[in-house]
Design a protein around this motif. Sequence first.
Motif, mmCIF file in Angstrom:
data_model
loop_
_atom_site.group_PDB
_atom_site.id
_atom_site.type_symbol
_atom_site.label_atom_id
_atom_site.label_comp_id
_atom_site.label_asym_id
_atom_site.label_seq_id
_atom_site.Cartn_x
_atom_site.Cartn_y
_atom_site.Cartn_z
ATOM 1 N N SER A 25 -11.984 3.222 -3.142
ATOM 2 C CA SER A 25 -11.831 1.946 -4.184
ATOM 3 C C SER A 25 -10.955 2.280 -5.199
ATOM 4 O O SER A 25 -10.762 1.215 -5.740
ATOM 5 C CB SER A 25 -13.425 1.477 -4.491
ATOM 6 N N PRO A 48 -4.568 -10.861 -4.449
ATOM 7 C CA PRO A 48 -5.359 -10.213 -5.321
ATOM 8 C C PRO A 48 -4.374 -9.391 -6.384
ATOM 9 O O PRO A 48 -3.315 -9.067 -5.831
ATOM 10 C CB PRO A 48 -6.117 -9.135 -4.784
ATOM 11 N N TRP A 49 -4.555 -9.274 -7.505
ATOM 12 C CA TRP A 49 -3.832 -8.596 -8.531
ATOM 13 C C TRP A 49 -3.436 -7.108 -8.115
ATOM 14 O O TRP A 49 -2.580 -6.433 -8.404
ATOM 15 C CB TRP A 49 -4.122 -8.691 -9.883
ATOM 16 N N HIS A 50 -4.458 -6.368 -7.327
ATOM 17 C CA HIS A 50 -4.208 -5.142 -7.053
ATOM 18 C C HIS A 50 -4.976 -4.941 -5.555
ATOM 19 O O HIS A 50 -5.705 -5.536 -5.048
ATOM 20 C CB HIS A 50 -4.969 -4.015 -8.079
ATOM 21 N N THR A 51 -4.303 -3.688 -4.908
ATOM 22 C CA THR A 51 -4.869 -3.317 -3.773
ATOM 23 C C THR A 51 -5.524 -2.025 -4.021
ATOM 24 O O THR A 51 -5.402 -1.324 -4.963
ATOM 25 C CB THR A 51 -3.590 -3.190 -2.631
ATOM 26 N N THR A 52 -6.417 -1.397 -2.899
ATOM 27 C CA THR A 52 -7.064 -0.396 -3.028
ATOM 28 C C THR A 52 -6.723 0.634 -1.847
ATOM 29 O O THR A 52 -6.110 0.327 -0.840
ATOM 30 C CB THR A 52 -8.594 -0.627 -3.043
ATOM 31 N N TYR A 73 -8.901 1.348 0.526
ATOM 32 C CA TYR A 73 -9.538 0.634 1.667
ATOM 33 C C TYR A 73 -8.167 -0.150 2.334
ATOM 34 O O TYR A 73 -8.066 -0.197 3.416
ATOM 35 C CB TYR A 73 -10.540 -0.557 1.121
ATOM 36 N N GLY A 74 -7.558 -0.821 1.521
ATOM 37 C CA GLY A 74 -6.375 -1.434 2.092
ATOM 38 C C GLY A 74 -5.542 -0.800 3.234
ATOM 39 O O GLY A 74 -4.895 -1.070 3.966
ATOM 40 N N HIS A 97 0.722 -1.279 -0.124
ATOM 41 C CA HIS A 97 0.170 -0.195 -0.009
ATOM 42 C C HIS A 97 0.815 1.485 0.051
ATOM 43 O O HIS A 97 0.527 2.325 0.666
ATOM 44 C CB HIS A 97 -0.897 0.041 1.201
#
Lengths: 693, 693
Positions: A611, A574-578, A580-581, A216
């Motif tokens: 998101s 997962p392939w990406h984070t957001t 939120y993470g 992140h």
Amino acid sequence: MHRLIPRLATIAFALLFVLTPAALRADEGMWTFDHPPLEAMQNAYGFTPSIEWRMHVMHSCVNFGGGSGAFVSADGLVLTNHHVALNQLQKMSSAEHDYQHDGFFAHTHAEEMPCPDLELKVLQSLSDITADVQAAIDPKAPPVQQNVQRKAAIAKLQAAASKRTGLKMEPVTLYQGGEEWLYGYRTYKDVRLVCAPEEREAFFGGDLDNFSYPRHDLDFAFFRVYENGAPLHSTDFLAWSLSGPKANDLAIVVGHPGRTNRQRTVTQLEYERDVQRPLAIRLQEQRVDALHTFAQQGAEQARQASGLLRGLENNLKRERGFLELLRDPAYLAAYAARERTLRATVAADPKLAAYSDAWTHLDTVQPLNRTFGRSRQLHEFGRVSRLADIATGIVRMTAEMAKPNEQRFREYQDSNLNTQRFQLLSPAPIHADLEEMLLAQRFQTWVDSLHADDDFAKVSLSGADAKSAAHALFAGTALMDVSARKALLDGGAAAVAASKDPMIVWARAIDAPYRAERKRFEDEIESVETLEGARIARARFALSGHDLYPDATGTLRLSYGRNAGYAQLNSTVPWHTTFYGLFNRANGFDFQSPYDLPKRMRAAEKSIDLSTSLDFVNTCDIIGGNSGSPVIDRDGRYVGLVFDGNIQSFLWTFGYSDAQARCVNVDSRAILMVLRKVYDMQSLADELTAAAK
Amino acid sequence: MHRLIPRLATIAFALLFVLTPAALRADEGMWTFDHPPLEAMQNAYGFTPSIEWRMHVMHSCVNFGGGSGAFVSADGLVLTNHHVALNQLQKMSSAEHDYQHDGFFAHTHAEEMPCPDLELKVLQSLSDITADVQAAIDPKAPPVQQNVQRKAAIAKLQAAASKRTGLKMEPVTLYQGGEEWLYGYRTYKDVRLVCAPEEREAFFGGDLDNFSYPRHDLDFAFFRVYENGAPLHSTDFLAWSLSGPKANDLAIVVGHPGRTNRQRTVTQLEYERDVQRPLAIRLQEQRVDALHTFAQQGAEQARQASGLLRGLENNLKRERGFLELLRDPAYLAAYAARERTLRATVAADPKLAAYSDAWTHLDTVQPLNRTFGRSRQLHEFGRVSRLADIATGIVRMTAEMAKPNEQRFREYQDSNLNTQRFQLLSPAPIHADLEEMLLAQRFQTWVDSLHADDDFAKVSLSGADAKSAAHALFAGTALMDVSARKALLDGGAAAVAASKDPMIVWARAIDAPYRAERKRFEDEIESVETLEGARIARARFALSGHDLYPDATGTLRLSYGRNAGYAQLNSTVPWHTTFYGLFNRANGFDFQSPYDLPKRMRAAEKSIDLSTSLDFVNTCDIIGGNSGSPVIDRDGRYVGLVFDGNIQSFLWTFGYSDAQARCVNVDSRAILMVLRKVYDMQSLADELTAAAK
């Protein structure tokens, strides 16, 4: 007891080696720009980068010297990582302004801050000089002579090309000596800092999260290249992508991977495992310990040590990972099996059998590496103290300038002098207390680890203890003052010989042992490794055509792959984070350091779309030096910023696997969003989106 | 090739074994309520659970038969996991109402839905009957006789205690036979479903995230216990905590861990490794495959199969983890070293040397386990088909009822008859097509894997193929109708003997081979394992005093520990997650199944506080069966709901380590928030908070 790299990853990797001793894996390779894998890319992704596509990308990518970057606007804006910018951020900061920690935000061109000693390079031309170099070598001469002939030929070709093109020409040896090239660069020395987020935002999770994923981080920094006092105008930049990367899409990474060891021999790896890497780790651990002690003296000492500490801790984690791999018997067995297969194939082929003694010849060097090579590694003091580097640099440069161009050390040949002066005369602050402490530590290591009559130790200590010896150098030197350095450089060898500056006296004294050691290395190790490495390369070319890529050399390369997550432990990443993470992790650790999200981000929470994609991973083949590389989609758009590999990607030093290893990137959408919503950098965001696609 | 459990975890664990062969690790143990580790808890956490504290908690905890739960209101409200409730949810659902998938929300008592066959038990008394049982055993008799004497003594004591107290008395053998106890329960059969979230919310991430952490599940379900048609009023419930758990706080878990193997011998583990677990995995894999095929026939078939599939996949992941551990040479070597140390200590102690042949005696059983035990494991058909279980249950029960109480199988002794009838006469729907398919598969396995004249196979198939044989049973049976079962039970052995129902005919036929096999097991394996296990336990008591806890037995236990994250791969896992993490993961996988967050949660995003703590981990020592246990703080408040262990906690089957293994829980604050903000369950939330502290 602590295992950095999941066992699954190493086993899957070793199996790949065993099952496919020769063939390339999908998405494998750090390809040179003269020779991209057009057919493989077309087959896997239905995309062939045209020559125009490639030239545009090549001219848009920037070499940071150990890092990478890219132009992202028509006005010279360059995007790289915060951790690539770190060295400059630290040099620009002071007790009053800590840009490394607090970030830096220029809202107008006038506010952009000149870097003290940052030189950027942009590749313009690539010339294969292998045939010309070969022609200058007498293959019947002893290796020492061949190596001298080789270097002289390269220097001559380099000087001529430099003169002809006006570019900065750099020789590049590919395929362990199999090919010799000249790379021609435009260089830029007026580079200004535009924007960098807070360190805690760029490096959220700190060393704890380093090389991990899910991640992140907003590890970005913007510079601007100026020419003649104005922003550089050019069409060679990557158009910003508003839509960002997509799952499973083709991703292309272009940057400057530093060093891989995929074509080393088993005995070379054993030397690394037994001698080179353990020693490198020990030396770095010593420095880390010393820096922590130094940092405890106060806030300003902590600030001075922080950049160096971050770099060293980053390196240590990586070195320990490499060593862990090398010590994994399953892994090395698979590597050895692959080498046996290659050697057997070469020996069985009448056209190639003559090359089959190359491995044996390389093996003969290893005993010397384990003794002489170890001392040489211990003697290295570059980057322990910048002031010591400056002193030895002045002594060496003035001495080399007295020689004809072709006979000089490579770094002091004509096309490099400009860069050398730039560094030696850098006005960047020097933290003398910190450097003195580190140099004293290195002197003490020489006393502790080397033979009693070691030349380096003798001339450095002259009977004193390590601390006193280092103190005498720093206490009496005038080299903190840039004008003193300039006087010596302008005065040349005579001025240096007459100097009574203790740092110069010491640099003069250590010059002879340094030159003797370097010559022995070139004659007895480098010559054999380059000549025999070249023979193995020829055998490999004969077997595989040119369907190969060279080990990384810090020069421009193209990698390709897909944006994809992976299985890890008993779950899926997962392939990406957001965003939120980001907030989840900060809350998960109750905002304790290193998860203490900066207040600007916390304040912006309600106004940003959580998101929004933050970081993502792909299978592109990268290594240290790729930091700051752009991730480009098939339309040539800037969709992401490479800033890391996950821990499993440490494997990539020795070979490629896409089982779990991943390249970790910041999403272009995340950068744009935080510029607008968190950092109030509207004009910078507008500049990015002006030509967005 | 795939490694479920991180190498680091197993190595750290093995080292712990080697370094501390006897001493308890911090936070280790699943303690019985007569014997909690008061001193250790006081030393580690400054807390001693008083006798009042313990009695209150004991009376507040609920046994779900394979799962756990707790009273959380003065009106009989019971909280457990969604996955503990799953079996009832499936039985309550139909093609029209899929409560498992869609959730269930009763807003008034009138809307609460009776469970078809859920019996809850609450522990009221514990009596140590070891001395009485020992007194009834002739130590000079052969093991077979001793085991018969032992069982008869227990049955007699049980019947007497039952009569005296009116409680349901259950014998419990602790310490591999070292102690015999009677546990007395209140039982409740009028249990109604109050609230369960959507399966995707309770089990977010599905099998992919199962046993992983960080986790984002709301794995809860509320039932209400009724007595005489009205909610049960009681002060024995846990007060809800509004402030939830805190990092590093003391956490106490009370529940019903099912089975651990921490005191098994090395040869017993080798039997598990080589025979028992691989076979269990194969049988489960077969069923999973068959269920997937069945589910593909249509939406209703998929619904019918889903609960079973989820349970089996959950089990399979666990079984594979256990097997992986058992096959790890480092791990088994450490386990063996610990056993050698214990045996050497016993042999060297004159007072204990007589026990030193116990291990050898246990070893003698293993060859029989590998042959006879394997067939017996294959013959088990319980839970393959509920209708088949009902048929064999009716046959066995009516036969056993004809005997004096003490001579019956334990499960048909007087105090269990009520429960048996409740299950046999359950009105829950039976999915005949599904069960027929699974029973046919098991018959086929008998044909494929057993000796040609195997009794089980012979009487089941009678010359037909497996499919036809199973079809004949289901096609002709009247047992789908509860009244047909009731008529047989009421008619007793005579009615059963006269029945021409094909399912009963089959159950009669298989009864004799079943009884023969069970008797041989009791005489030749159970007798030795219990008697010799008891001798080892006596030696351990002599060495360690009573500072020990017994292996898990599905009965009430207390564990304690602290809420804490851990190092994993090259990073750190936080002690808790938040709703940010839930949305991050759903977005990270682009809302693809099993990350397709239900629409109620998506709709509520803007109205909930995303920083609310969701799941958290602590070091409490748990195992399967603890699902649904409360996490209690030192003030006796309900702060969390145990729903899982992380993958590293699989180690806990064989021993305790807090290096990475963790108990995974839902935070009390998360449950309360979603009741109010996501599910509009205000009255339920009010009931929880009525007595909150």
